[in-house]
Design a protein around this motif. Structure first.
Motif, PDB file in Angstrom:
ATOM      1  N   ALA A 454      48.756  40.016  35.376  1.00 16.94           N
ATOM      2  CA  ALA A 454      47.677  39.360  36.121  1.00 16.94           C
ATOM      3  C   ALA A 454      46.421  39.149  35.282  1.00 16.94           C
ATOM      4  N   THR A 455      46.097  40.115  34.426  1.00 18.88           N
ATOM      5  CA  THR A 455      44.868  40.006  33.631  1.00 18.88           C
ATOM      6  C   THR A 455      45.107  39.315  32.301  1.00 18.88           C
ATOM      7  N   ALA A 456      46.116  39.768  31.569  1.00 16.55           N
ATOM      8  CA  ALA A 456      46.327  39.259  30.210  1.00 16.55           C
ATOM      9  C   ALA A 456      47.054  37.924  30.184  1.00 16.55           C
ATOM     10  N   ARG A 457      47.928  37.699  31.166  1.00 11.84           N
ATOM     11  CA  ARG A 457      48.722  36.459  31.194  1.00 11.84           C
ATOM     12  C   ARG A 457      48.701  35.884  32.611  1.00 11.84           C
ATOM     13  N   ALA A 481      54.680  41.298  48.889  1.00  9.39           N
ATOM     14  CA  ALA A 481      54.260  39.900  49.007  1.00  9.39           C
ATOM     15  C   ALA A 481      52.744  39.789  49.020  1.00  9.39           C
ATOM     16  N   ILE A 482      52.077  40.678  49.740  1.00  3.24           N
ATOM     17  CA  ILE A 482      50.618  40.644  49.790  1.00  3.24           C
ATOM     18  C   ILE A 482      50.028  40.992  48.428  1.00  3.24           C
ATOM     19  N   THR A 483      50.562  42.029  47.798  1.00  5.93           N
ATOM     20  CA  THR A 483      50.028  42.466  46.506  1.00  5.93           C
ATOM     21  C   THR A 483      50.179  41.394  45.439  1.00  5.93           C
ATOM     22  N   THR A 484      51.366  40.811  45.330  1.00  6.04           N
ATOM     23  CA  THR A 484      51.577  39.784  44.301  1.00  6.04           C
ATOM     24  C   THR A 484      50.731  38.549  44.576  1.00  6.04           C
ATOM     25  N   ALA A 485      50.596  38.160  45.835  1.00 11.67           N
ATOM     26  CA  ALA A 485      49.772  36.989  46.160  1.00 11.67           C
ATOM     27  C   ALA A 485      48.305  37.251  45.832  1.00 11.67           C
ATOM     28  N   GLN A 486      47.837  38.455  46.072  1.00 14.21           N
ATOM     29  CA  GLN A 486      46.449  38.780  45.728  1.00 14.21           C
ATOM     30  C   GLN A 486      46.228  38.731  44.225  1.00 14.21           C
ATOM     31  N   ALA A 491      43.970  35.672  39.676  1.00 13.23           N
ATOM     32  CA  ALA A 491      44.208  34.975  38.408  1.00 13.23           C
ATOM     33  C   ALA A 491      43.792  33.511  38.503  1.00 13.23           C
ATOM     34  N   ALA A 492      44.148  32.842  39.585  1.00 15.01           N
ATOM     35  CA  ALA A 492      43.813  31.427  39.751  1.00 15.01           C
ATOM     36  C   ALA A 492      42.304  31.214  39.785  1.00 15.01           C
ATOM     37  N   ARG A 493      41.611  32.086  40.481  1.00 11.18           N
ATOM     38  CA  ARG A 493      40.150  31.936  40.571  1.00 11.18           C
ATOM     39  C   ARG A 493      39.480  32.202  39.236  1.00 11.18           C
ATOM     40  N   GLU A 494      40.006  33.155  38.473  1.00 11.63           N
ATOM     41  CA  GLU A 494      39.430  33.422  37.156  1.00 11.63           C
ATOM     42  C   GLU A 494      39.631  32.232  36.221  1.00 11.63           C
ATOM     43  N   LEU A 495      40.745  31.523  36.390  1.00  7.91           N
ATOM     44  CA  LEU A 495      41.033  30.350  35.553  1.00  7.91           C
ATOM     45  C   LEU A 495      40.380  29.077  36.091  1.00  7.91           C
ATOM     46  N   GLY A 496      39.874  29.131  37.310  1.00  3.02           N
ATOM     47  CA  GLY A 496      39.358  27.918  37.930  1.00  3.02           C
ATOM     48  C   GLY A 496      40.459  26.940  38.287  1.00  3.02           C
ATOM     49  N   ASP A 497      41.661  27.447  38.522  1.00  2.00           N
ATOM     50  CA  ASP A 497      42.831  26.618  38.837  1.00  2.00           C
ATOM     51  C   ASP A 497      42.931  26.485  40.356  1.00  2.00           C
ATOM     52  N   ARG A 498      42.381  25.436  40.911  1.00  2.00           N
ATOM     53  CA  ARG A 498      42.274  25.319  42.356  1.00  2.00           C
ATOM     54  C   ARG A 498      43.627  25.066  43.020  1.00  2.00           C
ATOM     55  N   ALA A 504      48.419  30.309  46.167  1.00  2.00           N
ATOM     56  CA  ALA A 504      48.334  31.750  46.378  1.00  2.00           C
ATOM     57  C   ALA A 504      47.779  32.073  47.761  1.00  2.00           C
ATOM     58  N   LEU A 505      46.787  31.318  48.208  1.00  2.00           N
ATOM     59  CA  LEU A 505      46.244  31.519  49.555  1.00  2.00           C
ATOM     60  C   LEU A 505      47.319  31.287  50.610  1.00  2.00           C
ATOM     61  N   ASN A 506      48.116  30.250  50.419  1.00  2.00           N
ATOM     62  CA  ASN A 506      49.184  29.947  51.372  1.00  2.00           C
ATOM     63  C   ASN A 506      50.196  31.098  51.447  1.00  2.00           C
ATOM     64  N   ASN A 507      50.635  31.567  50.287  1.00  2.00           N
ATOM     65  CA  ASN A 507      51.603  32.672  50.263  1.00  2.00           C
ATOM     66  C   ASN A 507      51.008  33.953  50.843  1.00  2.00           C
ATOM     67  N   LEU A 508      49.748  34.204  50.539  1.00  2.00           N
ATOM     68  CA  LEU A 508      49.083  35.399  51.072  1.00  2.00           C
ATOM     69  C   LEU A 508      48.980  35.316  52.589  1.00  2.00           C
ATOM     70  N   GLY A 509      48.635  34.152  53.109  1.00  2.00           N
ATOM     71  CA  GLY A 509      48.515  33.991  54.550  1.00  2.00           C
ATOM     72  C   GLY A 509      49.827  34.227  55.276  1.00  2.00           C
ATOM     73  N   ILE A 510      50.935  33.742  54.702  1.00  2.00           N
ATOM     74  CA  ILE A 510      52.248  33.950  55.325  1.00  2.00           C
ATOM     75  C   ILE A 510      52.568  35.439  55.416  1.00  2.00           C
ATOM     76  N   ALA A 511      52.313  36.180  54.332  1.00  2.00           N
ATOM     77  CA  ALA A 511      52.594  37.613  54.338  1.00  2.00           C
ATOM     78  C   ALA A 511      51.682  38.347  55.318  1.00  2.00           C
ATOM     79  N   LEU A 512      50.429  37.950  55.397  1.00  2.00           N
ATOM     80  CA  LEU A 512      49.508  38.583  56.343  1.00  2.00           C
ATOM     81  C   LEU A 512      49.950  38.353  57.783  1.00  2.00           C
TER      82      LEU A 512
END
Length: 664
Positions: A454-457, A481-486, A491-498, A504-512
């Motif tokens: 998550a951090t290095a790659r 599922a929640i942990t990996t989506a988080q 990672a996406a937010r750190e990269l600015g990859d919208r 990731a938000l979609n996958n996180l919401g499904i698991a929640l």
């Protein structure tokens, strides 16, 4: 009924009976039928790892364990095998496995003998009590069982299933390996004195209601016998143990009388049958311990283990030494042949002999036909070797290869899980069953790999998370599922990859949603829909709106749910996406039923069933017909309801929800 029927089912009086071993539970309007099955116990109920070699010097401890495990013993039902002051390498797991297999040989525990590695001392992949409980429930109820998500409900079901096993098949032995705290173990105790639980730990876990067996180092004579037995098993005519008894005793002392160090030293001697025991090995161990003492403040036993590691490693040929170092980069202690081959950048056929040689040197151990495992101390030592400056470049490249192997293979497996009727699926796996089997086996490595990357790659972490999303939800690994989506979201937010942020938000919401954290899911799906709308990605915006509608409906915010599904339906028709249109109609119909607009619901669900029938998707057609039958029942059209149920059953075939994908 499907999960999409829960709001309607809460208002319908239901009657259900279960026969045989089935259990019916009703929680918050959801009716679940658990079918552990009849006949032979599931394979997951007999999961003890194999034992290798003889057990030396532990006769009293084995007998004490067997006395405690004896089904006729009405005393304490749990036992902790620990080590004095956390002493590592003393043979806790080996002792427990030998005792468990001897109990099995006596015909004890016909209900099952279940092994679970809690990885309590792993810095990244430690198994939580909740994850362990879910794993045990899958062993008891089957990998595809529709299990409750509330921890108290899971605990109740666990105790119920264990009680049922006791009455139908007999007592169960549960072996919980490498627990670091009582909190990891307490929720897994089945209660009562019927079943038996055996726990291994470096700590005493004194708060557990258990009998404690505290292991110390071997007696000097037993330690020497352990080396002798290993040498004679390889060559019964080996003269050294008889010819050099004093040297043998000295070697045992230099190994700190610890089984792990003794095994490694004996393996060194077996590879060099001409080497006298007294010549130099004992002195080498002594000198190495003295050298290590200058750098480390560890106790004598720890230095003895490190010395045996160092001397064994130095004797390895270059290719074996390199693979040994690289194995420490695997996310968990257990590695498959193909993953090891990816690490080494060597074909599997050439990697297997290297692994076999490492196992013969007792630096790793077999864990199945295609699997090997590293002792946690050995893994720590190998990681320290890999972190040396001269090895860093090779280490970085190897970890990249490993991540790509996991990502590419998970992606190929994911294709089978997402496939629609008529889809052409890559042939890396012969079928969906094989894809699921690979994902099940590698899940601990895959999930831990996301955390490590998550951090290095971050891009690798995002991609791997997307490949795992459907699998983790289908197999109901919701915590994972929640942990990996988080991790992917960070990672996406750190990269600015919208775009990947929206995914990731979609996958996180499904698991929640699946763990009934509906308000959090609503917020998450709203963010996903907004993100994709701003990007102009209409397809993914529609998916997010659909999932948002489901979360709103489960939170009983029906009018908002209808609005979200209507927006999604418009997007699907705009794009000409008929399959997603069928899903939107199905979920819209359920939302309309929530506000008792049944005629509109019947119309939407009829369209959904027709759409799926025309597409040849019998699974989703069955879901739509099932939901249509519920709506027809509400308005009293019972004749059509009977026809719907006949269609759903399909002449005896039951349609089951396969679980959420990116579009629920």
């Amino acid at each position: 009924m499907t999960a999409d029927d829960e709001d309607a089912s809460a208002r319908i009086e239901q009657h259900a009976e279960a026969s045989g071993d089935a259990t019916v539970t009703q929680v918050a309007g959801d009716q679940n039928i658990y079918l552990p099955g009849r006949g032979p116990a599931p394979k997951a109920l007999h999961s003890l790892p194999a034992v290798h070699g003889a057990l030396i010097g532990r006769d009293l401890e084995v007998q004490e364990l067997l006395d405690l495990l004896d089904p006729g013993n009405q005393g304490q039902s749990a036992v902790v095998v620990s080590a004095v002051a956390g002493l590592p390498g003393v043979g806790k797991t080996t002792l427990a496995m030998h005792a468990a297999h001897r109990a099995a040989d006596r015909g004890w525990f016909p209900g099952g003998r279940i092994f679970l590695d809690l990885r309590g001392y792993d810095p990244v992949g430690q198994v939580t009590a909740g994850q362990a409980l879910a794993a045990l429930l899958r062993a008891l109820c089957g990998a595809d069982a529709d299990l409750p998500v509330d921890p108290e409900e899971q605990a109740g079901l666990y105790r119920s299933q264990m009680a049922k096993l006791a009455s139908t098949r007999g007592q169960v032995l549960l072996v919980l390996d490498s627990a670091s705290s009582a909190a990891q173990v307490e929720p897994l105790l089945p209660g009562g004195r019927t079943h038996r639980v055996m726990v291994t730990s470096r700590h005493t876990l004194a708060s557990l209601p258990a009998t404690l067996i505290d292991l110390t180092v071997l007696k000097a004579t037993d330690a020497a016998d352990m080396i002798k037995e290993s040498l004679v098993s390889a060559n019964r005519n080996d003269p050294r143990p008889v010819r050099e008894p004093d040297a043998l005793a000295m070697l045992a002392e230099r190994c700190g009388l610890l089984p792990l160090a003794l095994q490694i030293t004996a393996a060194n001697l077996k590879t060099d049958p001409e080497r006298p025991l007294a010549a130099d090995l004992a002195e080498e161990l002594k000198d190495e311990q003295a050298r290590l003492a200058l750098s480390y403040s560890d106790d004598e036993q720890t230095l003895a283990i490190r010395a045996s590691f160092e001397l064994s490693y130095r004797r390895l040929p270059q290719e074996q030494a390199r693979l040994f170092r690289l194995l420490a980069l695997n996310p968990t202690a257990q590695v498959s042949l193909d993953a090891a081959a990816a690490l080494a950048a060597v074909p599997a056929a050439q990697t297997r002999p290297l692994l076999v040689k490492l196992a013969q040197a007792h630096l790793i151990e077999p864990a199945g036909a295609q699997w090997w495992r590293m002792h946690d101390l050995m893994r720590l030592y190998a990681k320290q070797l890999a972190d040396r400056p001269a090895c860093l470049d090779d280490q970085e490249e190897a970890f990249d290869r490993l991540l790509e192997y996991y990502r590419a293979t998970a992606d190929a497996a994911d294709d089978h899980l997402r496939a629609l009727p008529g889809d052409q699926v890559p042939d890396r796996f012969p079928d969906r069953t094989a894809a699921l089997a690979w994902l099940d086996g590698e899940r601990p490595n895959l999930v831990t790999a996301v955390a490590l990357a998550a951090t290095a790659r971050p891009r690798a972490a995002m991609s791997l998370t997307e490949c795992l999303a459907v699998f983790l939800n289908q197999r109901r690994h919701f915590d994972d599922a929640i942990t990996t989506a988080q991790h992917a979201l960070t990672a996406a937010r750190e990269l600015g990859d919208r775009h990947n942020e929206g995914t990731a938000l979609n996958n996180l919401g499904i698991a929640l949603q699946e763990v009934r954290r509906f308000e959090e899911a609503i917020d998450t799906h709203t963010q996903a829909a907004t993100t994709f709308r701003e990007l102009g990605d209409r397809h993914n915006e529609g998916q997010a709106l659909n999932n948002l509608g489901n979360a709103l409906r489960k939170a009983q915010r029906f009018e908002e749910a209808i609005h979200a599904h209507t927006q999604d339906l418009a997007i699907c028709r705009e794009l000409g996406d008929r399959h997603s249109e069928g899903t939107a109609l199905n979920n819209l119909g359920n939302a309309l039923g929530g506000v008792r607009r049944f005629e509109e619901a019947i119309d939407a669900l009829t369209q959904a069933a027709t759409t799926f029938r025309e597409l040849g998707d019998r699974h989703n057609e069955g879901q739509a017909l099932n939901n249509l039958g519920n709506a027809l029942q509400e308005v009293g059209r019972f004749g059509r309801v009977r026809n719907m149920w006949r269609a759903v059953m399909g002449g005896g075939r039951v349609y089951r929800k396969r679980g959420p994908s990116r579009r629920q």
